[in-house]
Design an enzyme around this catalytic site. Structure first.
Site, mmCIF file in Angstrom:
data_model
loop_
_atom_site.group_PDB
_atom_site.id
_atom_site.type_symbol
_atom_site.label_atom_id
_atom_site.label_comp_id
_atom_site.label_asym_id
_atom_site.label_seq_id
_atom_site.Cartn_x
_atom_site.Cartn_y
_atom_site.Cartn_z
ATOM 1 N N ALA A 145 0.821 -1.222 0.000
ATOM 2 C CA ALA A 145 0.000 0.000 0.000
ATOM 3 C C ALA A 145 0.851 1.266 0.000
ATOM 4 C CB ALA A 145 -0.925 -0.001 1.222
ATOM 5 N N TYR A 199 9.895 -12.445 -13.503
ATOM 6 C CA TYR A 199 8.679 -11.629 -13.414
ATOM 7 C C TYR A 199 7.560 -12.200 -14.282
ATOM 8 C CZ TYR A 199 5.561 -7.678 -13.024
ATOM 9 O OH TYR A 199 4.453 -6.906 -12.769
#
Ligand code: NAP
Length: 250
Positions: free
Chosen positions: A18, A158
């Site tokens: 966040a 990734y």
């Protein structure tokens, strides 16, 4: 009347990652909708800088999603009024040391990316979903990527991790198809965030240059809008996946 048991004033959300980029933008959107948000990330200071002034609507929680014990203990580590999580945004992710040919990249970096982006998402979902089932409500939002559909040179860890998230998000919809749980995968193309700087281990100039060299990029708020669209649907609608790319780039 159509209802939404998960996105409502006073609902509780947990957003991992966040403190920056997409997770920060989704958190802001949730706060605007009067949701109470557990803001999780490793860097406490970054969380404080971004959401430290939001009073009792947020709970700042230092969490490394690769720390198995810390994630397992989430249920008891959170203060009692914050435990009934309605919305999980499994957003934390990285690509430290990425964009290198497989043999030229560090194996430690590759493994770290898999542990953060795949194992970390598994652990967080495993810790939170049982409570959602028990309470008969819950919405899990995963952050996939266009790299979960296509690969590209230098994306060994990734692209592999995001293919895994694509499969896992679909798997969750199978496993919970008889439960009142919603599972949404958001698959963004290139977004200007702290991600490229983190890839270069904090080198801001290199991170900015990466985005400047890209044909077209989006902003974190563009992805938050997609996530909130899914979260805002009534209980009987599950937006399974949203693919969002910058205009002018596939
Ligand atoms: P970002 O700005 O670098 O934000 C990543 C967030 O994840 C940060 O808050 C970071 O905070 C947190 N994080 C990283 N490792 C963590 C760990 N081990 N434990 C807990 N938190 C951790 O990048 P972003 O672009 O917003 O990325 C968010 C998600 O979107 C990722 O899953 C990424 O793969 C996905 N995505 C991004 C793009 C893009 O172009 N930017 C495209 C498609 C998908 P701390 O460092 O404080 O822990």
């Amino acid at each position: 009347m159509a209802t939404n048991a998960t996105l409502r004033p006073g609902a509780i959300a947990l957003v991992t990652g966040a403190s920056s980029g997409i997770g920060k933008a989704i958190t802001e959107g949730l706060l605007d909708r009067q949701v109470r948000v557990i803001c999780a990330a490793r860097r406490r200071k970054a969380l404080e800088e971004v959401f430290g002034d939001r009073g009792e609507q947020v709970l700042l929680h230092s969490l490394d999603v690769t720390d198995a014990d810390a994630v397992t203990a989430l249920g008891t580590a959170l203060p009692e009024p914050w435990r009934d999580i309605d919305i999980l945004v499994a957003n934390a992710g990285s690509d430290v040391g990425g964009r290198k040919r497989f043999d030229e990249g560090s194996i430690e970096h590759w493994v770290q990316t898999i542990e953060t982006n795949v194992t970390g998402v598994f652990r967080v979902c495993h810790a939170i979903i049982p409570g959602m089932i028990a309470r008969r409500r819950g919405h899990v939002v995963t952050l996939g990527s266009t790299a979960g559909l296509d690969t590209y040179p230098g994306g060994a860890a990734y692209a592999t991790s995001k293919h895994a998230i694509h499969g896992f998000s679909d798997l969750l919809r199978h496993d919970y198809k008889r439960e009142p749980l919603r599972i949404t995968e958001i698959m963004p193309g290139m977004v200007r965030t702290g991600f490229a700087t983190a890839r270069h281990q904090g080198d801001e100039a290199k991170g900015q240059q990466f985005y400047d060299d890209w044909p077209a990029t989006m902003q974190p708020e563009d992805i938050a809008a997609a996530a909130l669209f899914a979260l805002e649907q009534p209980d009987h609608v599950n937006v399974a996946a949203i693919l969002v790319t910058p205009t002018g780039d596939k």
